[in-house]
Scaffold this motif. Structure first.
Motif, PDB file in Angstrom:
ATOM      1  N   GLU A  82       1.950 -10.850   9.745  1.00 21.05           N
ATOM      2  CA  GLU A  82       1.836 -11.869   8.708  1.00 21.05           C
ATOM      3  C   GLU A  82       0.931 -11.391   7.578  1.00 21.05           C
ATOM      4  O   GLU A  82       1.205 -11.620   6.400  1.00 21.05           O
ATOM      5  CB  GLU A  82       1.295 -13.162   9.310  1.00 21.05           C
ATOM      6  N   LEU A  83      -0.146 -10.701   7.959  1.00 22.15           N
ATOM      7  CA  LEU A  83      -1.080 -10.185   6.959  1.00 22.15           C
ATOM      8  C   LEU A  83      -0.480  -8.995   6.199  1.00 22.15           C
ATOM      9  O   LEU A  83      -0.896  -8.692   5.076  1.00 22.15           O
ATOM     10  CB  LEU A  83      -2.388  -9.764   7.632  1.00 22.15           C
ATOM     11  N   GLY A  84       0.526  -8.350   6.814  1.00 23.24           N
ATOM     12  CA  GLY A  84       1.152  -7.190   6.190  1.00 23.24           C
ATOM     13  C   GLY A  84       1.736  -7.499   4.827  1.00 23.24           C
ATOM     14  O   GLY A  84       1.811  -6.615   3.962  1.00 23.24           O
ATOM     15  N   HIS A  85       2.145  -8.751   4.621  1.00 24.56           N
ATOM     16  CA  HIS A  85       2.689  -9.148   3.320  1.00 24.56           C
ATOM     17  C   HIS A  85       1.650  -8.953   2.219  1.00 24.56           C
ATOM     18  O   HIS A  85       1.983  -8.480   1.124  1.00 24.56           O
ATOM     19  CB  HIS A  85       3.115 -10.617   3.375  1.00 24.56           C
ATOM     20  N   THR A  86       0.403  -9.284   2.513  1.00 20.78           N
ATOM     21  CA  THR A  86      -0.655  -9.125   1.513  1.00 20.78           C
ATOM     22  C   THR A  86      -0.998  -7.651   1.322  1.00 20.78           C
ATOM     23  O   THR A  86      -1.357  -7.241   0.210  1.00 20.78           O
ATOM     24  CB  THR A  86      -1.911  -9.915   1.927  1.00 20.78           C
ATOM     25  N   TYR A  87      -0.901  -6.844   2.401  1.00 20.80           N
ATOM     26  CA  TYR A  87      -1.079  -5.393   2.242  1.00 20.80           C
ATOM     27  C   TYR A  87      -0.088  -4.861   1.212  1.00 20.80           C
ATOM     28  O   TYR A  87      -0.448  -4.072   0.332  1.00 20.80           O
ATOM     29  CB  TYR A  87      -0.846  -4.675   3.576  1.00 20.80           C
ATOM     30  N   VAL A  88       1.152  -5.303   1.328  1.00 21.23           N
ATOM     31  CA  VAL A  88       2.202  -4.841   0.424  1.00 21.23           C
ATOM     32  C   VAL A  88       1.874  -5.214  -1.017  1.00 21.23           C
ATOM     33  O   VAL A  88       1.940  -4.383  -1.928  1.00 21.23           O
ATOM     34  CB  VAL A  88       3.579  -5.423   0.834  1.00 21.23           C
ATOM     35  N   THR A  89       1.519  -6.478  -1.237  1.00 19.01           N
ATOM     36  CA  THR A  89       1.255  -6.940  -2.609  1.00 19.01           C
ATOM     37  C   THR A  89       0.002  -6.278  -3.198  1.00 19.01           C
ATOM     38  O   THR A  89      -0.041  -6.003  -4.406  1.00 19.01           O
ATOM     39  CB  THR A  89       1.100  -8.472  -2.650  1.00 19.01           C
ATOM     40  N   VAL A  90      -0.997  -6.005  -2.371  1.00 21.38           N
ATOM     41  CA  VAL A  90      -2.215  -5.332  -2.860  1.00 21.38           C
ATOM     42  C   VAL A  90      -1.893  -3.891  -3.255  1.00 21.38           C
ATOM     43  O   VAL A  90      -2.364  -3.401  -4.296  1.00 21.38           O
ATOM     44  CB  VAL A  90      -3.332  -5.367  -1.799  1.00 21.38           C
ATOM     45  N   PHE A  91      -1.090  -3.207  -2.434  1.00 19.65           N
ATOM     46  CA  PHE A  91      -0.697  -1.835  -2.774  1.00 19.65           C
ATOM     47  C   PHE A  91       0.102  -1.799  -4.077  1.00 19.65           C
ATOM     48  O   PHE A  91      -0.061  -0.896  -4.897  1.00 19.65           O
ATOM     49  CB  PHE A  91       0.129  -1.216  -1.645  1.00 19.65           C
ATOM     50  N   ILE A  92       0.975  -2.780  -4.263  1.00 20.80           N
ATOM     51  CA  ILE A  92       1.751  -2.869  -5.495  1.00 20.80           C
ATOM     52  C   ILE A  92       0.813  -3.093  -6.684  1.00 20.80           C
ATOM     53  O   ILE A  92       0.977  -2.489  -7.752  1.00 20.80           O
ATOM     54  CB  ILE A  92       2.793  -4.002  -5.409  1.00 20.80           C
ATOM     55  N   ASN A  93      -0.183  -3.953  -6.488  1.00 21.26           N
ATOM     56  CA  ASN A  93      -1.169  -4.245  -7.530  1.00 21.26           C
ATOM     57  C   ASN A  93      -1.954  -2.995  -7.932  1.00 21.26           C
ATOM     58  O   ASN A  93      -2.140  -2.706  -9.125  1.00 21.26           O
ATOM     59  CB  ASN A  93      -2.109  -5.325  -7.030  1.00 21.26           C
TER      60      ASN A  93
END
Length: 423
Positions: A82-93
């Motif tokens: 579930e937290l992996g979604h935020t990992y993805v968006t932070v890496f994109i950022n």
């Protein structure tokens, strides 16, 4: 579909590079990120350009700490998947932020200016009949690629943001927003001083902000990829023109001496040969210098881009490995878009390496044996310079191409298997 495909008729009446349809689209795309160098391309700049540059980069910068704080606060509290979604968006950022640093670099602005004023094949279409045909061929490819990339980005933004809306409708969150136990889904999560998961007003603020930031971050990826790809298309076009000039180099006159026939350039022809070799050398130098500028400007960005794909690729694969309808709907398309971007940009840059190899072989077709010593030396110089690979490197270490792409995909799969075991 008419905007996707071009038969070249849209070039009729065009007097400037910036009047070409796909160049207009590129200009609008880069304008959204304040990445269009007006001064370098001969346009009058706005006094607000500098402010717009700082606005777009500060906007991306302020998104990073709340994303990192969200990961820190929820690490070990909620499920890794579930937290992996935020990992993805932070890496994109983070990747978007590094790309936006380009707009402050003089080398980037000069590079775009050189592309439009010196490299674009529209400026070289009258070199020869083959140059005109190559210009039209590259024009068709550029038009299709521009429309294709923008369509893919639009679809990606819609699917990324519509999935949480669908979940909120399905769960009845919108219908019961006045109750205290309602929980809203979002496309991007931040650690903020107000409640946006349970409060409808907070939800609406983040909902609008998420859509806008999705557009900005997607633009950071797609617009710079589009710019680099168009540059490579036109460099490949130049190499094809150069190869044609070498393969169809003027032939020497056949003469007979002591009943022996052989080929040799006359004194007048030798002057023309010298001029042609000089033009080929100048053209080759123009290509080499521009490729070096591309490597210097985009090299660090491409290196970080590859690092992004290694990390983000394995996390997205991990998210998709849940194999639930929700996970596939939310991450399936994003995973496809991310990997197709990697494959797409690698194949485009691979074209440059292929064209470079053809150039090496084309030099051997020049009838150097029929020339005098000064002209033979010129051919020798062209031959030596053509042996240098024109492939673009990421920070002068990694070749940007299909082999590196395959290595990155294998690495992502290896990390995915490791994370899957850990999860």
């Amino acid at each position: 579909m008419g905007h996707f495909f071009s038969d070249g008729s849209d070039l009729i009446g065009v007097q400037r590079v910036l009047d070409i349809r796909y160049m207009k689209i590129l200009r609008r795309c880069l304008k959204t990120l304040s990445a269009w160098p007006s001064k370098e391309v001969g346009e009058k700049g706005s006094k607000y350009d500098y402010i717009a540059k700082w606005y777009i980069i500060i906007l991306n910068l302020i998104c990073l700490p709340p994303g990192l704080l969200y990961i820190k606060k929820h690490f070990g509290v909620i499920d890794f998947l579930e937290l992996g979604h935020t990992y993805v968006t932070v890496f994109i950022n983070i990747t978007s932020l590094f790309r936006l640093l380009l707009i402050f670099m003089k080398s980037y602005n000069d590079l775009v200016g050189d592309f439009i004023n010196k490299i674009h094949l529209f400026n070289h279409r009258h070199r020869s009949k083959f140059a005109m045909l190559t210009h039209i061929k590259v024009h068709k490819a550029s038009q299709f690629f521009t429309m294709y990339l923008n369509t893919m980005v639009l679809i990606g933004i819609l699917l990324f943001n519509i999935t949480p809306i669908y979940k909120n409708i399905s769960s009845g969150a919108f219908a019961n927003y006045k109750t205290e136990n309602v929980s809203f889904e979002h496309s991007v999560y931040f650690e903020l001083p107000f409640d946006y998961k349970h409060n409808i007003k907070g939800y609406l603020v983040i909902f609008i902000f998420d859509w806008y930031m999705s557009f900005v971050c997607s633009s950071c990826f797609s617009n710079f990829d589009l710019l680099m790809s168009l540059m490579v298309f036109h460099i490949c076009g130049h190499l094809l023109i150069l190869i044609d000039s070498l393969k169809n180099f003027r032939k020497p006159t056949k003469i007979v001496v002591n009943n022996i026939e052989y080929e040799w350039y006359s004194e007048e022809e030798m002057k023309l040969v010298s001029r042609d070799l000089r033009n080929i050398t100048i053209h080759h130098n123009l290509i080499v210098e521009f490729i070096e500028k591309v490597s210097k400007t985009f090299g660090p960005i491409l290196y970080l881009y590859y690092m992004f794909h290694i990390i983000n690729g394995c996390v997205l694969l991990l998210e998709c490995s849940q194999m639930s309808a929700e996970a596939l709907a939310r991450y399936g398309t994003l995973t496809f878009v991310v990997f197709q971007q990697l494959i797409q940009i690698s194949i485009v840059f691979e074209l440059l390496g292929i064209s470079s190899d053809k150039l090496m072989n084309a030099v051997y077709s020049v009838p150097w044996e029929s020339m005098d010593n000064p002209n033979r030396k010129k051919v020798y110089i062209i031959l030596m310079r053509s042996q240098r690979s024109l492939a673009i490197k990421a920070v002068d270490m990694v070749d940007v191409g299909v082999q590196t792409m395959a290595l990155i995909i294998r690495t992502s799969l290896s990390y995915f298997i490791m994370l899957r075991t850990f999860a």
